[in-house]
Scaffold this motif. Structure first.
Motif, PDB file in Angstrom:
ATOM      1  N   GLY A  49       0.835  -1.186   0.000  1.00 46.04           N
ATOM      2  CA  GLY A  49       0.000   0.000   0.000  1.00 46.04           C
ATOM      3  C   GLY A  49       0.873   1.241   0.000  1.00 46.04           C
ATOM      4  O   GLY A  49       0.645   2.179   0.752  1.00 46.04           O
ATOM      5  N   CYS A  50       1.878   1.233  -0.873  1.00 42.36           N
ATOM      6  CA  CYS A  50       2.974   2.213  -0.797  1.00 42.36           C
ATOM      7  C   CYS A  50       2.613   3.604  -1.283  1.00 42.36           C
ATOM      8  O   CYS A  50       3.342   4.557  -1.015  1.00 42.36           O
ATOM      9  CB  CYS A  50       4.168   1.704  -1.609  1.00 42.36           C
ATOM     10  N   GLY A  51       1.492   3.763  -2.016  1.00 44.83           N
ATOM     11  CA  GLY A  51       1.246   5.058  -2.640  1.00 44.83           C
ATOM     12  C   GLY A  51       2.359   5.368  -3.612  1.00 44.83           C
ATOM     13  O   GLY A  51       2.718   4.556  -4.469  1.00 44.83           O
ATOM     14  N   TRP A  52       2.971   6.545  -3.463  1.00 45.84           N
ATOM     15  CA  TRP A  52       4.108   6.871  -4.336  1.00 45.84           C
ATOM     16  C   TRP A  52       5.453   6.508  -3.697  1.00 45.84           C
ATOM     17  O   TRP A  52       6.509   6.818  -4.229  1.00 45.84           O
ATOM     18  CB  TRP A  52       4.085   8.330  -4.766  1.00 45.84           C
ATOM     19  N   GLY A  53       5.416   5.878  -2.522  1.00 49.94           N
ATOM     20  CA  GLY A  53       6.614   5.233  -1.989  1.00 49.94           C
ATOM     21  C   GLY A  53       7.689   6.143  -1.445  1.00 49.94           C
ATOM     22  O   GLY A  53       8.863   5.759  -1.421  1.00 49.94           O
ATOM     23  N   GLU A  54       7.333   7.312  -0.952  1.00 52.40           N
ATOM     24  CA  GLU A  54       8.353   8.226  -0.434  1.00 52.40           C
ATOM     25  C   GLU A  54       9.150   7.591   0.701  1.00 52.40           C
ATOM     26  O   GLU A  54      10.391   7.666   0.725  1.00 52.40           O
ATOM     27  CB  GLU A  54       7.698   9.523   0.048  1.00 52.40           C
ATOM     28  N   LEU A  55       8.468   6.961   1.636  1.00 54.79           N
ATOM     29  CA  LEU A  55       9.175   6.334   2.754  1.00 54.79           C
ATOM     30  C   LEU A  55      10.028   5.161   2.266  1.00 54.79           C
ATOM     31  O   LEU A  55      11.167   4.973   2.723  1.00 54.79           O
ATOM     32  CB  LEU A  55       8.169   5.876   3.804  1.00 54.79           C
ATOM     33  N   LEU A  56       9.496   4.380   1.341  1.00 55.23           N
ATOM     34  CA  LEU A  56      10.243   3.260   0.763  1.00 55.23           C
ATOM     35  C   LEU A  56      11.527   3.762   0.111  1.00 55.23           C
ATOM     36  O   LEU A  56      12.604   3.182   0.313  1.00 55.23           O
ATOM     37  CB  LEU A  56       9.367   2.545  -0.264  1.00 55.23           C
ATOM     38  N   LEU A  57      11.442   4.816  -0.674  1.00 56.53           N
ATOM     39  CA  LEU A  57      12.620   5.354  -1.353  1.00 56.53           C
ATOM     40  C   LEU A  57      13.668   5.825  -0.360  1.00 56.53           C
ATOM     41  O   LEU A  57      14.873   5.590  -0.548  1.00 56.53           O
ATOM     42  CB  LEU A  57      12.201   6.504  -2.270  1.00 56.53           C
ATOM     43  N   ARG A  58      13.238   6.440   0.705  1.00 48.46           N
ATOM     44  CA  ARG A  58      14.192   6.932   1.706  1.00 48.46           C
ATOM     45  C   ARG A  58      14.833   5.774   2.463  1.00 48.46           C
ATOM     46  O   ARG A  58      16.020   5.825   2.810  1.00 48.46           O
ATOM     47  CB  ARG A  58      13.499   7.893   2.666  1.00 48.46           C
TER      48      ARG A  58
END
Length: 253
Positions: A49-58
């Motif tokens: 449920g990442c959306g645009w994944g800002e936290l994932l990218l960081r």
């Protein structure tokens, strides 16, 4: 496209440049969560449920050699995530998948993340926790963000959210107990403070709708955008502000 659909697209979170992430979260709070997750160098992380994944990218950017999967059913959000990954040189390490979180079957991750996405699982919070528990390997961690009731909601709070009380697991204590019941060791619990909430709501449909209308005074949807912004603002300030909370749990396996 109907006017309703056009307005929805304009105001949707993935198209909103005011939002860094679609949750009440400050930069300092985000950094502390990333540190607490302790993704190892070369590790693997999935954001369901990442959306645009800002936290994932960081998370991936902060752990050399690590890789990540972002899973979401919204193609607009995923397109934003893919663009951000390319801009940051992370497109070879982060892959976005257009799929519902509850349909993701890969396991063995060092870290699983799910922020405000329990609606993807039919059993909501408890079902989401069980699914996340199965996604990480022994010794792994989960970063779980979910809503809870700060106080028993009033009819105005429920109306403002468009929700019923039973949609959420209960109090903050109930939420952490649900994580423990799912087999996790609760390592850290933090909550969005009032400033984080106020900024998030001001930058979401309420504030973004007003800003967009100011920038497009002659657009046919100018009035509808302002009316939508006013409705969301009233729902928050006159409804669920102070009743509805959001917690970030770092959980060990």
């Amino acid at each position: 496209m109907s006017e309703h659909d056009e307005l929805h697209a304009i105001l949707a979170a993935p198209n909103n440049p005011l939002l860094t992430w679609n949750a009440p979260l400050s930069e300092d709070h985000a950094r502390s969560l990333i540190d607490a997750c302790a993704l190892p160098d070369g590790g693997q992380v999935v954001d369901l449920g990442c959306g645009w994944g800002e936290l994932l990218l960081r998370l991936v950017d902060g752990a050399p050699g690590s890789t990540g999967d972002g899973v979401d059913s919204d193609p607009v959000a995923l397109a934003r995530g893919q663009r951000l990954a390319r801009e940051r040189g992370l497109d070879s390490r982060v892959t976005f998948h257009e799929k519902s979180a509850d349909a993701w079957t890969r396991t063995g991750y060092d870290l699983a993340v799910s922020i405000g996405a329990v609606h993807a699982w039919p059993g909501t919070t408890r079902e989401a926790l069980r699914a996340l528990r199965a996604t990480v390997k022994p010794g792994g961690r989960v970063l779980f963000g979910d809503a809870y009731w700060i106080e028993k909601p009033t009819p105005a709070a429920l109306k403002g959210l468009g929700a019923v009380e039973e949609e959420f697991v209960g109090s903050l204590d109930d939420l952490v107990r649900a994580a423990a019941d799912a087999g996790f060791a609760p390592l850290r619990t933090t909550v969005a403070d009032q400033r984080e909430w106020d900024l998030f709501e001001s930058n979401s449909r309420a504030g973004w709708g007003e800003r967009w209308a100011l920038d497009h005074p002659d657009h046919p949807l100018h009035g509808a955008a302002r009316a939508t912004a006013a409705r969301h603002r009233a729902g928050y300030l006159g409804g669920y502000r102070g009743y509805f909370g959001f917690a970030y749990l770092v959980l060990g396996v």
